[in-house]
Write an enzyme that holds these catalytic residues in place. Structure first.
Site, short mmCIF file in Angstrom:
data_model
loop_
_atom_site.label_atom_id
_atom_site.label_comp_id
_atom_site.label_asym_id
_atom_site.label_seq_id
_atom_site.Cartn_x
_atom_site.Cartn_y
_atom_site.Cartn_z
N ASP A 1 15.01 -54.74 -49.61
CA ASP A 1 15.27 -54.51 -48.18
C ASP A 1 15.20 -55.83 -47.43
O ASP A 1 16.10 -56.18 -46.66
CB ASP A 1 14.23 -53.51 -47.64
N ASP B 1 8.43 -64.57 -52.88
CA ASP B 1 8.31 -65.60 -51.83
C ASP B 1 9.21 -66.80 -52.17
O ASP B 1 9.93 -67.32 -51.32
CB ASP B 1 6.84 -66.02 -51.60
N TYR C 1 7.91 -47.51 -50.54
CA TYR C 1 8.57 -46.59 -49.62
C TYR C 1 8.20 -45.14 -49.90
O TYR C 1 8.20 -44.31 -49.00
CB TYR C 1 10.10 -46.70 -49.76
C1 IPM Z 1 18.19 -50.42 -45.15
C2 IPM Z 1 17.40 -50.00 -43.93
C3 IPM Z 1 16.55 -48.79 -44.28
C4 IPM Z 1 15.59 -49.23 -45.38
C5 IPM Z 1 15.80 -48.17 -43.09
C6 IPM Z 1 16.74 -47.77 -41.98
C7 IPM Z 1 14.96 -46.99 -43.51
O1 IPM Z 1 16.66 -51.05 -43.44
O2 IPM Z 1 18.98 -49.61 -45.65
O3 IPM Z 1 18.04 -51.56 -45.56
O4 IPM Z 1 14.51 -49.74 -45.08
O5 IPM Z 1 15.93 -49.04 -46.54
MG MG Z 2 17.02 -52.90 -44.40
#
Ligand code: IPM
Ligand code: MG
Length: 359
Positions: free
Chosen positions: A248, A224, A142
């Site tokens: 995520d 996975d 990220y």
């Molecule tokens: C989460 C969301 C966020 C992320 C997005 C909105 C940037 O999906 O909080 O899980 O990817 O972290």
């Molecule tokens: Mg998310």
């Protein structure tokens, strides 16, 4: 009781609708002297781009750094979807997380008994489910550099996944300490058979465990396989420790074990502050229709009481109220098996009525 100042960031899509229900809950707790909370508002995400030209305006950043803690609805809009990265609503959320050093993301996955039949998974597989995903929140792909595009005939996008020992150590400590208060079992999820970042992740988790947490049972699992095991036998897990992107994805997957993504709250923590938000997004397709489930948001308020306001009594009061409302058969559209369902505000009102009964 010391007064606490919290910042509300309703955001986009269904965010403002669920925030309204959270505010109703806070107002009731204030009225009944169970809390002493004042709140202020600021923009983040698409609404902030519209009002200030940036998804994380300075004014929001200043208010966020002064608040005791923050409640957030959701970010993301169709309108800004094609914007360059720094002008996407999601960048506002990522900037908030990074600037407040919110490296810990706590995502509890538990099933309310009344929703046993709402999940698409067989009830014996999920009955009494209670796991926590600890997601590293401000590292990995990220945020990794370099990132960008190489333009030309074969336009290419690229990102970097990296993890340092220090980044892994601090999130792992949190997971191990939490695990000590639960069943002392941690599953660290990585992709160490392929990725260098995961190899450092695994080595670091293993070393920290050997050095300081002999009482905890530690397992490692490839992501996975973890995705598969979560559906096959989710109760084998207690604390899942993982990096940003895997967390995520796995947390959205895990939410369906509980019946709906509209049920899962989260806490994003630094060593000093916290942001509380549902794990679901802004859901533009259902925004403005009064049908979004406010429970993930209201459970996020409960997490705020537990983690930032050190008031487990009120946190439990909110959770019990939700449990009783669900038990009485009141469901929003996403968790209802019938044609009839409660609207967003009806669900909020039912939860408030239930809270009032017990104060
Ligand atoms: C989460 C969301 C966020 C992320 C997005 C909105 C940037 O999906 O909080 O899980 O990817 O972290
Ligand atoms: Mg998310």
């Amino acid at each position: 009781m010391t007064k606490k100042n919290i910042l509300l960031l309703p955001g986009d899509g269904v965010g403002p609708e669920i925030m309204l229900e959270a505010i109703k809950v806070i107002d009731v707790l204030n009225e009944t002297n169970l809390s002493d909370i004042s709140y202020d508002y600021a923009d983040i995400g698409g609404i902030a781009i519209d009002n200030h030209g940036t998804p994380y305006p300075d004014e929001t950043s200043v208010k966020a750094s002064r608040a005791d803690c923050i409640l957030l609805g959701a970010v993301g809009t169709k309108k800004h979807e094609k914007n360059e990265n720094k002008l996407k609503p999601e960048s506002g959320l990522l900037a908030l997380r990074k600037s407040l050093d919110l490296y810990i993301n706590v995502r509890p996955v538990f099933l309310f008994e009344a929703l046993l039949e709402s999940s698409t998974i067989k009830s014996e597989v999920i009955k009494n489910l209670d796991i926590v995903i600890i997601r590293e929140l401000i590292g990995g792909v990220y945020f990794g550099e370099p990132r960008g595009f190489k333009d030309g005939v074969n336009r290419t996008g690229f990102n970097t996944m990296s993890y340092s020992e220090n980044e892994v150590t601090r999130i792992s400590k949190y997971a191990f300490d939490l695990s000590n208060k639960r069943s002392a079992k941690v599953t660290s999820v990585d992709k160490a058979n392929v990725l260098e970042a995961s190899q450092v992740w695994r080595e670091t988790v293993t070393k920290l465990h050997a050095d300081g947490y002999p009482g905890i049972k530690l397992d490692h699992m490839y992501v996975d396989n973890a995705a598969m095991q979560l559906i096959k036998d989710p109760k084998q897990f207690d604390v899942i420790l993982t990096e940003n992107l895997f967390g995520d994805i796995l947390s959205d997957e895990a939410s369906m074990l509980t019946g709906s993504i509209g049920m899962l709250p989260s806490a994003s923590l630094s060593d000093v502050t916290g942001v509380y938000e549902p794990i679901h997004g802004s859901a533009p397709d259902i925004a403005g229709q009064g049908i979004v489930n406010p429970i993930a948001m209201i459970l996020s308020v409960a997490m705020m009481f537990e983690y930032s306001l050190n008031n487990i009594k009120v946190s439990n009061l909110i959770k019990d109220a939700i449990e009783n409302v669900l038990r009485s058969g009141i469901f929003t559209k996403d968790i209802s098996n019938k044609k009839e369902f409660a609207s967003t505000s009806e669900m909020g009102n039912a939860i408030i009525m239930e809270i009032k009964k017990h104060v």
